[in-house]
Design a protein around this motif. Structure first.
Motif, PDB file in Angstrom:
ATOM      1  N   ALA A 185      40.748  13.246  96.618  1.00 18.75           N
ATOM      2  CA  ALA A 185      40.642  11.910  97.206  1.00 18.75           C
ATOM      3  C   ALA A 185      41.742  11.034  96.612  1.00 18.75           C
ATOM      4  O   ALA A 185      42.035  11.139  95.417  1.00 18.75           O
ATOM      5  CB  ALA A 185      39.273  11.325  96.865  1.00 18.75           C
ATOM      6  N   ASP A 186      42.366  10.205  97.425  1.00 21.16           N
ATOM      7  CA  ASP A 186      43.389   9.254  96.971  1.00 21.16           C
ATOM      8  C   ASP A 186      44.666   9.892  96.448  1.00 21.16           C
ATOM      9  O   ASP A 186      45.484   9.214  95.830  1.00 21.16           O
ATOM     10  CB  ASP A 186      42.846   8.306  95.880  1.00 21.16           C
ATOM     11  N   GLN A 187      44.824  11.179  96.649  1.00 19.29           N
ATOM     12  CA  GLN A 187      46.062  11.818  96.185  1.00 19.29           C
ATOM     13  C   GLN A 187      47.108  11.669  97.294  1.00 19.29           C
ATOM     14  O   GLN A 187      46.819  12.013  98.441  1.00 19.29           O
ATOM     15  CB  GLN A 187      45.769  13.295  95.944  1.00 19.29           C
ATOM     16  N   PRO A 188      48.292  11.154  96.979  1.00 19.01           N
ATOM     17  CA  PRO A 188      49.290  11.017  98.045  1.00 19.01           C
ATOM     18  C   PRO A 188      49.634  12.384  98.654  1.00 19.01           C
ATOM     19  O   PRO A 188      49.674  13.384  97.942  1.00 19.01           O
ATOM     20  CB  PRO A 188      50.510  10.433  97.326  1.00 19.01           C
ATOM     21  N   HIS A 189      49.868  12.388  99.972  1.00 20.00           N
ATOM     22  CA  HIS A 189      50.186  13.657 100.642  1.00 20.00           C
ATOM     23  C   HIS A 189      51.407  14.323 100.013  1.00 20.00           C
ATOM     24  O   HIS A 189      51.487  15.540  99.925  1.00 20.00           O
ATOM     25  CB  HIS A 189      50.460  13.413 102.128  1.00 20.00           C
ATOM     26  N   GLU A 190      52.367  13.482  99.582  1.00 12.53           N
ATOM     27  CA  GLU A 190      53.607  14.038  99.007  1.00 12.53           C
ATOM     28  C   GLU A 190      53.301  14.911  97.794  1.00 12.53           C
ATOM     29  O   GLU A 190      53.949  15.910  97.552  1.00 12.53           O
ATOM     30  CB  GLU A 190      54.571  12.917  98.584  1.00 12.53           C
ATOM     31  N   GLU A 191      52.292  14.487  97.034  1.00 17.84           N
ATOM     32  CA  GLU A 191      51.931  15.257  95.841  1.00 17.84           C
ATOM     33  C   GLU A 191      51.362  16.630  96.237  1.00 17.84           C
ATOM     34  O   GLU A 191      51.670  17.647  95.619  1.00 17.84           O
ATOM     35  CB  GLU A 191      50.885  14.460  95.069  1.00 17.84           C
ATOM     36  N   VAL A 192      50.553  16.630  97.280  1.00 17.53           N
ATOM     37  CA  VAL A 192      49.974  17.900  97.745  1.00 17.53           C
ATOM     38  C   VAL A 192      51.102  18.801  98.258  1.00 17.53           C
ATOM     39  O   VAL A 192      51.143  20.001  97.973  1.00 17.53           O
ATOM     40  CB  VAL A 192      48.922  17.649  98.857  1.00 17.53           C
ATOM     41  N   VAL A 193      52.048  18.195  98.987  1.00 20.80           N
ATOM     42  CA  VAL A 193      53.192  18.958  99.498  1.00 20.80           C
ATOM     43  C   VAL A 193      53.953  19.592  98.331  1.00 20.80           C
ATOM     44  O   VAL A 193      54.285  20.788  98.360  1.00 20.80           O
ATOM     45  CB  VAL A 193      54.121  18.037 100.332  1.00 20.80           C
ATOM     46  N   ASN A 194      54.201  18.814  97.300  1.00 16.05           N
ATOM     47  CA  ASN A 194      54.945  19.360  96.148  1.00 16.05           C
ATOM     48  C   ASN A 194      54.185  20.487  95.468  1.00 16.05           C
ATOM     49  O   ASN A 194      54.771  21.490  95.064  1.00 16.05           O
ATOM     50  CB  ASN A 194      55.264  18.260  95.137  1.00 16.05           C
ATOM     51  N   ARG A 195      52.878  20.335  95.387  1.00 14.41           N
ATOM     52  CA  ARG A 195      52.078  21.408  94.779  1.00 14.41           C
ATOM     53  C   ARG A 195      52.160  22.688  95.616  1.00 14.41           C
ATOM     54  O   ARG A 195      52.208  23.791  95.083  1.00 14.41           O
ATOM     55  CB  ARG A 195      50.605  20.997  94.708  1.00 14.41           C
ATOM     56  N   ILE A 196      52.159  22.530  96.932  1.00 15.70           N
ATOM     57  CA  ILE A 196      52.251  23.718  97.794  1.00 15.70           C
ATOM     58  C   ILE A 196      53.603  24.394  97.575  1.00 15.70           C
ATOM     59  O   ILE A 196      53.687  25.612  97.375  1.00 15.70           O
ATOM     60  CB  ILE A 196      52.068  23.341  99.290  1.00 15.70           C
ATOM     61  N   ILE A 197      54.656  23.595  97.591  1.00 17.05           N
ATOM     62  CA  ILE A 197      56.003  24.168  97.422  1.00 17.05           C
ATOM     63  C   ILE A 197      56.094  24.867  96.063  1.00 17.05           C
ATOM     64  O   ILE A 197      56.606  25.983  95.969  1.00 17.05           O
ATOM     65  CB  ILE A 197      57.080  23.078  97.602  1.00 17.05           C
ATOM     66  N   ASN A 198      55.546  24.238  95.037  1.00 21.85           N
ATOM     67  CA  ASN A 198      55.582  24.873  93.706  1.00 21.85           C
ATOM     68  C   ASN A 198      54.815  26.181  93.705  1.00 21.85           C
ATOM     69  O   ASN A 198      55.272  27.171  93.134  1.00 21.85           O
ATOM     70  CB  ASN A 198      54.974  23.947  92.643  1.00 21.85           C
ATOM     71  N   SER A 199      53.648  26.206  94.338  1.00 21.96           N
ATOM     72  CA  SER A 199      52.866  27.441  94.255  1.00 21.96           C
ATOM     73  C   SER A 199      53.528  28.544  95.086  1.00 21.96           C
ATOM     74  O   SER A 199      53.522  29.705  94.690  1.00 21.96           O
ATOM     75  CB  SER A 199      51.403  27.233  94.620  1.00 21.96           C
ATOM     76  N   LEU A 200      54.156  28.197  96.194  1.00 20.08           N
ATOM     77  CA  LEU A 200      54.841  29.226  96.993  1.00 20.08           C
ATOM     78  C   LEU A 200      56.103  29.718  96.270  1.00 20.08           C
ATOM     79  O   LEU A 200      56.527  30.850  96.430  1.00 20.08           O
ATOM     80  CB  LEU A 200      55.205  28.695  98.372  1.00 20.08           C
ATOM     81  N   GLY A 201      56.673  28.846  95.460  1.00 16.03           N
ATOM     82  CA  GLY A 201      57.880  29.218  94.720  1.00 16.03           C
ATOM     83  C   GLY A 201      57.609  30.206  93.614  1.00 16.03           C
ATOM     84  O   GLY A 201      58.454  31.024  93.279  1.00 16.03           O
ATOM     85  N   ARG A 202      56.397  30.155  93.086  1.00 13.43           N
ATOM     86  CA  ARG A 202      56.078  31.022  91.955  1.00 13.43           C
ATOM     87  C   ARG A 202      55.706  32.432  92.383  1.00 13.43           C
ATOM     88  O   ARG A 202      55.534  33.295  91.565  1.00 13.43           O
ATOM     89  CB  ARG A 202      54.912  30.429  91.175  1.00 13.43           C
ATOM     90  N   ALA A 203      55.532  32.636  93.691  1.00 16.36           N
ATOM     91  CA  ALA A 203      55.018  33.935  94.165  1.00 16.36           C
ATOM     92  C   ALA A 203      55.941  35.083  93.787  1.00 16.36           C
ATOM     93  O   ALA A 203      57.129  34.892  93.706  1.00 16.36           O
ATOM     94  CB  ALA A 203      54.859  33.894  95.652  1.00 16.36           C
TER      95      ALA A 203
END
Ligand code: S3P
Length: 181
Positions: A163-181
Motif C-alpha cells: 500500500a502507498d508504494q510508488p509504482h516506480e519502486e515496484v517497477v525497479n524491484r521487478i527489473i532488479n529481480s529479473l536482472g539477478r536471474a
C-alpha cells in the motif's frame, strides 16, 4: 541507460507476465514497466474487451466464466508467439494449470504480492469485477485470495506490491529481480 540492459539476456527475449490478485497493480505497474523497458504493454482483459466488444462484466453475464477463461487462454496463447512485451493478466489467468504451464515455459512470470487489506482497499469501491459482485465482496475476495495464494507463489519471481508504494519502486524491484536471474 535503457533499463533493458539491466535485464538478464535470456529474459529479455521472452514476454514478462505479471500475475496476482485483483487490485495487486498488474495493469498500472505493467504499463510503467513496459515504458521503462521500451517494450509494448498488453493487458489481457483489454484484449478480451476488444475481441468481444463487451465489458468483462457483460462477457461474464452473457457467456459465463468458463467461456471467459477459454477466451483468456486463447489471448495468452497468441501473446506467447508475438514480439516480447509486458503482459498484465487478469487475476484468474495463472490459476488454470494449462495457462500456468504455458506461461512458465514461455515467459518470465512475476507475482505481484499484495496483502489482503491492501487489495481490499484498492478494489472495494470499484464495481467492474464480476467475481466481487456478491452479497459480501470482502468475504469473496478473502476466499479467492486464500485459495489462490499458494498458486501465485509458484511464479519464479515475487515482488511485493505494498500500500502507498510508488509504482516506480515496484517497477525497479521487478527489473532488479529479473536482472539477478
Ligand atoms: C479476475 C480478475 C479480473 C478479470 C476478471 C476475473 C479474476 O482482472 O480478469 O474479472 O478471476 O481474478 P483483474 O485482476 O485485472 O482485476
Amino acid at each position: 541507460m535503457n533499463n533493458i540492459d539491466n535485464i538478464a539476456p535470456i529474459i529479455s527475449q521472452q514476454p514478462i507476465v505479471l500475475v496476482g490478485m485483483m487490485g495487486s497493480g498488474k495493469s498500472s505497474v505493467g504499463r510503467r514497466l513496459a515504458e521503462a523497458l521500451g517494450w509494448d504493454f498488453v493487458d489481457v482483459d483489454d484484449e478480451i474487451i476488444a475481441a468481444s466488444q463487451m465489458s468483462i462484466e457483460e462477457y461474464f453475464q452473457t457467456y459465463g466464466e468458463a467461456e471467459f477463461r477459454a477466451l483468456e487462454r486463447r489471448v495468452l496463447t497468441r501473446l506467447m508467439t508475438e514480439k516480447p512485451c509486458v503482459i498484465a493478466t487478469g487475476g484468474g489467468a495463472f490459476i488454470s494449470e494449462e495457462n500456468r504451464e504455458l506461461l512458465l515455459s514461455q515467459s518470465s512470470v512475476v507475482f505481484l504480492d499484495a496483502d489482503l487489506e491492501t487489495l481490499w482497499a484498492r478494489v472495494k469501491d470499484k464495481t467492474h469485477r464480476p467475481l466481487l459482485q456478491t452479497a459480501n465482496p470482502k468475504a469473496s475476495l478473502t476466499a479467492i485470495y486464500e485459495a489462490r495464494l499458494p498458486i501465485y507463489q509458484l511464479a519464479p519471481y515475487h515482488v511485493p506490491s505494498l500500500a502507498d508504494q510508488p509504482h516506480e519502486e515496484v517497477v525497479n524491484r521487478i527489473i532488479n529481480s529479473l536482472g539477478r536471474a
